[in-house]
Design a protein around this motif. Structure first.
Motif, PDB file in Angstrom:
ATOM      1  N   PRO A   1      -6.749   3.742  12.720  1.00  0.00           N
ATOM      2  CA  PRO A   1      -6.882   3.493  11.276  1.00  0.00           C
ATOM      3  C   PRO A   1      -6.981   4.769  10.447  1.00  0.00           C
ATOM      4  CG  PRO A   1      -8.921   2.961  12.428  1.00  0.00           C
ATOM      5  CD  PRO A   1      -7.893   3.207  13.485  1.00  0.00           C
ATOM      6  N   HIS A   2      -7.333   5.892  11.081  1.00  0.00           N
ATOM      7  CA  HIS A   2      -7.411   7.144  10.326  1.00  0.00           C
ATOM      8  C   HIS A   2      -6.030   7.631   9.900  1.00  0.00           C
ATOM      9  CE1 HIS A   2      -6.704   8.254  14.530  1.00  0.00           C
ATOM     10  NE2 HIS A   2      -6.185   9.383  14.081  1.00  0.00           N
ATOM     11  N   LYS A   3      -4.952   7.043  10.428  1.00  0.00           N
ATOM     12  CA  LYS A   3      -3.593   7.417  10.040  1.00  0.00           C
ATOM     13  C   LYS A   3      -2.997   6.438   9.027  1.00  0.00           C
ATOM     14  CE  LYS A   3      -2.461   9.756  14.402  1.00  0.00           C
ATOM     15  NZ  LYS A   3      -1.510   9.824  15.538  1.00  0.00           N
ATOM     16  N   ALA A   4      -3.869   5.715   8.336  1.00  0.00           N
ATOM     17  CA  ALA A   4      -3.380   4.720   7.387  1.00  0.00           C
ATOM     18  C   ALA A   4      -2.654   5.389   6.224  1.00  0.00           C
ATOM     19  CB  ALA A   4      -4.544   3.874   6.868  1.00  0.00           C
ATOM     20  N   VAL A   5      -1.557   4.770   5.811  1.00  0.00           N
ATOM     21  CA  VAL A   5      -0.796   5.226   4.655  1.00  0.00           C
ATOM     22  C   VAL A   5      -0.565   4.031   3.734  1.00  0.00           C
ATOM     23  CG1 VAL A   5       0.357   7.109   5.862  1.00  0.00           C
ATOM     24  CG2 VAL A   5       1.405   4.855   5.851  1.00  0.00           C
ATOM     25  N   GLU A   6      -0.508   4.299   2.454  1.00  0.00           N
ATOM     26  CA  GLU A   6      -0.327   3.218   1.497  1.00  0.00           C
ATOM     27  C   GLU A   6       1.129   2.768   1.470  1.00  0.00           C
ATOM     28  OE1 GLU A   6      -1.385   2.206  -3.195  1.00  0.00           O
ATOM     29  OE2 GLU A   6      -1.967   4.114  -2.278  1.00  0.00           O
ATOM     30  N   VAL A   7       1.333   1.467   1.335  1.00  0.00           N
ATOM     31  CA  VAL A   7       2.665   0.872   1.278  1.00  0.00           C
ATOM     32  C   VAL A   7       2.829   0.224  -0.091  1.00  0.00           C
ATOM     33  CG1 VAL A   7       4.212  -0.842   2.265  1.00  0.00           C
ATOM     34  CG2 VAL A   7       2.701   0.471   3.758  1.00  0.00           C
ATOM     35  N   GLY A   8       3.847   0.593  -0.802  1.00  0.00           N
ATOM     36  CA  GLY A   8       4.075   0.014  -2.121  1.00  0.00           C
ATOM     37  C   GLY A   8       3.043   0.488  -3.132  1.00  0.00           C
ATOM     38  N   GLU A   9       2.948  -0.245  -4.225  1.00  0.00           N
ATOM     39  CA  GLU A   9       2.018   0.079  -5.299  1.00  0.00           C
ATOM     40  C   GLU A   9       0.970  -1.014  -5.419  1.00  0.00           C
ATOM     41  OE1 GLU A   9       1.901   2.772  -7.089  1.00  0.00           O
ATOM     42  OE2 GLU A   9       3.714   3.691  -6.244  1.00  0.00           O
ATOM     43  N   PRO A  10      -0.275  -0.649  -5.746  1.00  0.00           N
ATOM     44  CA  PRO A  10      -1.291  -1.689  -5.941  1.00  0.00           C
ATOM     45  C   PRO A  10      -0.887  -2.629  -7.070  1.00  0.00           C
ATOM     46  CG  PRO A  10      -2.300   0.487  -5.783  1.00  0.00           C
ATOM     47  CD  PRO A  10      -0.827   0.703  -5.906  1.00  0.00           C
ATOM     48  N   GLY A  11      -1.267  -3.893  -6.926  1.00  0.00           N
ATOM     49  CA  GLY A  11      -0.943  -4.868  -7.959  1.00  0.00           C
ATOM     50  C   GLY A  11      -1.589  -6.197  -7.657  1.00  0.00           C
ATOM     51  N   PRO A  12      -1.465  -7.133  -8.595  1.00  0.00           N
ATOM     52  CA  PRO A  12      -2.096  -8.441  -8.407  1.00  0.00           C
ATOM     53  C   PRO A  12      -1.277  -9.393  -7.566  1.00  0.00           C
ATOM     54  CG  PRO A  12      -1.050  -8.315 -10.552  1.00  0.00           C
ATOM     55  CD  PRO A  12      -0.869  -6.969  -9.919  1.00  0.00           C
ATOM     56  N   GLY A  13      -0.024  -9.036  -7.238  1.00  0.00           N
ATOM     57  CA  GLY A  13       0.855  -9.943  -6.515  1.00  0.00           C
ATOM     58  C   GLY A  13       0.414 -10.197  -5.086  1.00  0.00           C
ATOM     59  N   GLY A  14       1.164 -11.064  -4.429  1.00  0.00           N
ATOM     60  CA  GLY A  14       0.825 -11.443  -3.062  1.00  0.00           C
ATOM     61  C   GLY A  14       1.854 -11.008  -2.049  1.00  0.00           C
ATOM     62  N   ALA A  15       2.639  -9.968  -2.326  1.00  0.00           N
ATOM     63  CA  ALA A  15       3.659  -9.519  -1.376  1.00  0.00           C
ATOM     64  C   ALA A  15       3.980  -8.059  -1.633  1.00  0.00           C
ATOM     65  CB  ALA A  15       4.922 -10.366  -1.483  1.00  0.00           C
ATOM     66  N   VAL A  16       4.362  -7.355  -0.567  1.00  0.00           N
ATOM     67  CA  VAL A  16       4.814  -5.975  -0.659  1.00  0.00           C
ATOM     68  C   VAL A  16       5.743  -5.720   0.513  1.00  0.00           C
ATOM     69  CG1 VAL A  16       2.955  -4.953   0.718  1.00  0.00           C
ATOM     70  CG2 VAL A  16       4.071  -3.590  -1.048  1.00  0.00           C
ATOM     71  N   SER A  17       6.726  -4.856   0.332  1.00  0.00           N
ATOM     72  CA  SER A  17       7.703  -4.536   1.380  1.00  0.00           C
ATOM     73  C   SER A  17       7.519  -3.109   1.844  1.00  0.00           C
ATOM     74  CB  SER A  17       9.138  -4.734   0.869  1.00  0.00           C
ATOM     75  OG  SER A  17       9.392  -6.094   0.588  1.00  0.00           O
ATOM     76  N   ASP A  18       7.669  -2.937   3.146  1.00  0.00           N
ATOM     77  CA  ASP A  18       7.626  -1.611   3.769  1.00  0.00           C
ATOM     78  C   ASP A  18       9.031  -1.315   4.274  1.00  0.00           C
ATOM     79  OD1 ASP A  18       6.997   0.742   4.957  1.00  0.00           O
ATOM     80  OD2 ASP A  18       5.716  -0.097   6.519  1.00  0.00           O
ATOM     81  N   PRO A  19       9.846  -0.576   3.517  1.00  0.00           N
ATOM     82  CA  PRO A  19      11.255  -0.421   3.884  1.00  0.00           C
ATOM     83  C   PRO A  19      11.505   0.494   5.069  1.00  0.00           C
ATOM     84  CG  PRO A  19      10.774   0.878   1.942  1.00  0.00           C
ATOM     85  CD  PRO A  19       9.521   0.114   2.255  1.00  0.00           C
ATOM     86  N   ASP A  20      10.568   1.350   5.403  1.00  0.00           N
ATOM     87  CA  ASP A  20      10.844   2.337   6.453  1.00  0.00           C
ATOM     88  C   ASP A  20       9.635   2.486   7.385  1.00  0.00           C
ATOM     89  OD1 ASP A  20      12.285   4.222   7.857  1.00  0.00           O
ATOM     90  OD2 ASP A  20      11.645   5.885   6.600  1.00  0.00           O
TER      91      ASP A  20
END
Length: 875
Positions: free
Chosen positions: A362-381
């Motif tokens: 978990p110390h290698k965590a990276v953020e995916v997408g942008e924070p927001g109120p929605g219920g979905a995010v994509s990690d393209p790579d």
């Protein structure tokens, strides 16, 4: 600038020497001013300076003032066209002198509102920005009545320290300070206010770090400040930072202990409290993610599901309302937002931050997408070949509002994308795209259900590995039918370098029947049994010494009729076409190109039995099947007329239905004919040959035969433009032949030679000796000294590429005398009249045989001043 973000409140205390401000918009009566009060009571007037601005957002405020062209915050309190005054006071608070001698106007919320109104009415272009600054100052005063006094004192101290003359009373007055307070302020600054540097930067940032719960940064800034500052407000803030740091350390120690005791849910709560107090502490974030993973796995084990809580399909990466789905475009994470009020602190529904980290890290965590109120995010790579976790973190502002929800492990092994199956001659071609991190691709073929074939028919009935590359494969030979291919990609797993394979993507393709390519294509001159005999009689050859010349059936003007022969393919009909551009490989698919390829030209539809005028034919001229070249297969053939003066690449294309494949090819050259071939004697051991160059050839073969010997020269075009060629020759009869040569890559050259015969010098006749030559060739015959009239100057000699055949070499015949096109049908005298070979021409002595032109006249077409014995070839 908007209001400050909610967060921790700064500890507020009145600085020593500061007085409580008067009420909004009020004037204090006589004797209430700080200076007058100190004088009346006889106390020392002292000023304790603030060690830091004491408000969050100070950096933005300073930049806004600079943009307005103002020196400090007190300048914005006096809009343009304000009444003149002697300055503002800083002792006993921030105030301006009132209308009475000892009255004062305190800078309070009412004063600030009046300043805003006056700025708006001023018409100054800076008014909008100035009003925004005044609103920010009013918000600070609402939280702490002494905030603006601290800000102005701090800014004045910085300006005095950084000024060129240092802190002086004059400098203070120049900054707008009232003369009564200027000296006191200058003395206080000179007593020890820090210069620009590390301490001041820390003092200006620490309020922001504390209010935003960036406890790690606040601790770093506190270490740069004095441990026991004279400013009581800063001292209280540093104490708060130390207490909060100790509290976070205790929470993290408790959380680690709970994890060791197997109580992941309680550990997650402790980590959450630590992360909320220190939002910038990586240990708290890592611990919270790790505890959330343990809690989620414990819940899944208790529920007895493989992929997560009930409702999540096993192994799909779904758990606790959060799901991670692997697709060709990466990983898509979806979740159900928490209902209103379901997270701590209530209020509006939270935003969410999604992070990705390797399993167990978990110390290698990276953020995916942008924070927001929605219920979905994509990690393209996402990283490939390793197990990943995705966590959805609820947020309040920049702080964590609850325990993250974590997906089960997800193994990213992207399949090939955009597969395309294309039937090709003999099989199938598959093309696809792969992920950049794929290191290998494997494919397995199996026939479609009910269509299995045996190995004898060309394809195994069971699964068969097919060699392939990263981007596709060609599978041949295959019998017609439908096939399934399972295409899998390999990836390297992290530092272990272990190779993992994707499950595979199935691609369906169909193999179709294709025509068979023509394996051989032969070109030759047509049947010459009816052609005239060669020069040596009926048994003499034509021109075997000239490569590719058909032996008597060519047309001198460059339109010979040649014959093509080929073995019949197993499948399909044959079309002969003129090929342009890059030669096609045998078996190459040319279905799309076939309509654009012109067919070869045949003499006429009935010129060859079986021919249709489009380059098709399968019989010879007598209607009999062509000879079989020893392999037992039927052959077909046709005559065709190549384009004159060009390079003709003829390709045999096999056609079946709407599909076509290229077969064997031949390259036939038809250079132009040699024209105006002439020869004359220069002296007893040299002759000069002239002719018109056969465009577009680049090389010709020049042969001269005399006294039973034969010699040859290969003459390049660059050495014969406008000049003659000088050859060593004796006084005997000399037969001269010139033929264009093909390029080295040509399979056949269809062009006839030009021939002329220079008669022998009669006995006792004088041989003319003229000077000048175009290309000097060393003499191999004995020189004969004979005086002749001078000739016109010739071009100096250049290098020539040639090959000599020694005297007495292998004899080869010339062109037929009057039969073969391109061969001289006899010699012509200087007047152009036909003279039989071996007969006499103009006598050098001036004697005029019967029927010959008188001496002293130039032969037609010769150059002025060139006299000699000329012979021109037949046309």
């Amino acid at each position: 600038m908007g209001p400050e973000a909610p967060g921790r409140r700064l500890p507020q205390q009145e600085a020593a020497g500061a007085a409580t401000a008067a009420g909004p918009g009020s004037e204090a009566g006589p004797g209430t001013g700080a200076g007058a009060e100190a004088e009346a009571e006889g106390r020392d007037r002292r000023l304790v300076l603030p060690a830091f601005p004491g408000t969050a957002g100070y950096g933005a405020l300073r930049r806004a003032l600079t943009k307005l062209g103002l020196r400090h915050a007190a300048d914005v309190l006096r809009p343009p066209r304000s009444a003149p005054h002697r300055g503002f006071h800083v002792v006993g608070g921030l105030w301006f002198p009132g209308r009475g001698p000892d009255a004062r106007l305190a800078v309070d919320p009412g004063f600030l509102e009046e300043s805003r109104n006056r700025w708006q009415a001023s018409g100054d272009s800076r008014a909008p920005e100035a009003v925004a600054v005044l609103r920010t100052l009013a918000a600070a005063v609402d939280r702490d009545p002494a905030a603006l006094h601290r800000i102005v004192l701090y800014q004045l101290s910085c300006l005095l320290v950084d000024g060129e003359g240092g802190p002086t009373a004059g400098a203070a007055r120049a900054l707008g300070v009232h003369p009564d307070d200027a000296g006191l302020l200058a003395d206080a600054v000179a007593a020890g206010f820090p210069p620009s540097g590390r301490v001041r930067r820390a003092a200006e940032e620490i309020a922001d770090a504390w209010q935003e719960s960036r406890l790690v940064r606040a601790g770093q800034l506190a270490a740069a400040l004095p441990a026991a500052p004279a400013d009581p407000v800063l001292s209280a803030l540093l104490a708060e930072v130390r207490r909060a740091t100790d509290s976070v350390e205790r929470l993290m120690a408790d959380a680690r202990a709970l994890v060791r005791r197997g109580r992941p849910h309680e550990a997650a709560a402790a980590w959450l409290a630590a992360a909320q107090k220190a939002v910038d502490d990586p240990r708290a974030r890592t611990g919270l993610l790790g505890a959330a993973v343990l809690a989620a796995d414990a819940d899944a084990e208790r529920e007895g599901t493989e992929g997560g809580a009930p409702g999540g399909a096993p192994g799909t990466g779904a758990r606790d309302g959060v799901r991670a789905a692997v697709s060709a475009g990466g990983v898509r994470v979806t979740w159900s937002p928490a209902p209103h009020g379901a997270v701590p602190y209530g209020g509006p529904a939270p935003w969410y931050r999604t992070v990705r980290f390797p399993e167990g890290a978990p110390h290698k965590a990276v953020e995916v997408g942008e924070p927001g109120p929605g219920g979905a995010v994509s990690d393209p790579d996402p990283p490939t070949g390793r197990k990943l976790r995705y966590a959805v973190i609820p947020l309040r502002g920049d702080g964590v509002a609850g325990v993250p929800r974590v997906t089960p492990p997800v193994l990213v092994r992207p399949e090939v994308t955009r597969p395309k199956a294309v039937p090709v001659p003999g099989g199938i071609r598959l093309d696809w795209e792969v992920h950049p991190e794929a290191v290998e691709v494997a494919a397995v073929r199996r026939p479609a259900a009910g269509r299995g074939t045996t190995a004898a028919s060309g394809a195994a009935s069971g699964p068969t590995p097919v060699p392939c590359g990263l981007h596709g494969l060609v599978d041949r030979p295959l019998p017609p039918g439908r096939y399934h291919y399972l295409v899998s990609c390999a990836y390297v797993r992290g530092e272990s370098r272990e190779v993992v394979w994707s499950p595979g993507r199935e691609v369906t393709a169909r193999a179709v029947e294709w025509p068979s390519p023509v394996e051989r294509l032969l070109v030759d001159g047509p049947d010459t049994s009816d052609a005239p005999d060669g020069p040596g009689g009926p048994d003499s050859p034509g021109f075997p010494g000239f490569p590719g010349f058909p032996g008597g059936a060519a047309d001198v003007v460059g339109a010979p009729r040649l014959r093509l022969s080929w073995p019949e393919p197993e499948r399909g009909q044959v079309r002969l076409v003129h090929w342009h551009g890059r030669p096609a490989e045998p078996g190459e698919d040319v279905s799309e190109l076939l309509p654009e390829l012109p067919p070869v030209r045949v003499p006429s539809p009935d010129a060859t039995a079986g021919g249709d005028g489009n380059g098709d034919g399968d019989r010879d001229r007598d209607g009999e099947a062509p000879a079989v070249p020893g392999d037992g297969r039927p052959w077909s053939g046709t005559e065709f007329v190549p384009r004159p003066g060009a390079r003709n690449r003829i390709t045999a294309v096999s056609v079946l239905g709407g599909r076509a494949v290229a077969g064997a090819s031949v390259l036939v050259e038809t250079p132009g004919a040699v024209g105006d071939l002439m020869a004359r004697r220069l002296d007893g051991d040299r002759i000069e040959v002239w002719f018109t160059w056969p465009e577009p050839a680049v090389l010709v073969l020049l042969r001269w035969e005399q006294d039973g010997g034969r010699r040859e020269r290969r003459i390049p075009r660059s050495l014969c433009l406008g000049t003659g060629v000088v050859l060593p020759a004796g006084t005997g009869e000399c037969r001269i032949t010139v033929v264009p040569l093909p390029r080295p890559d040509a399979d056949f050259a269809a062009s006839g030679p030009a021939v002329t015969v220079l008669p022998a010098v009669p006995a006792h006749a004088a041989v003319p000796a003229t000077a000048g030559t175009a290309v000097a060739v060393p003499s191999v015959a004995p020189a004969v000294a004979v005086a002749v009239p001078p000739a016109a100057p010739a071009v100096p000699a250049e290098a020539v590429t040639d090959t000599d055949t020694p005297e007495g070499g292998s004899p080869e015949g010339g062109a037929p005398e009057g039969g073969s096109p391109g061969a001289g049908s006899g010699s012509r005298d200087a007047a152009g009249a036909s003279v039989p070979d071996g007969s006499s021409a103009v006598e050098p002595s001036g004697e005029e045989p019967s029927g010959e032109e008188p001496p002293g006249e130039e032969p037609p077409g010769s150059s002025p001043g060139r006299r000699g014995w000329w012979r021109r070839s037949a046309r």
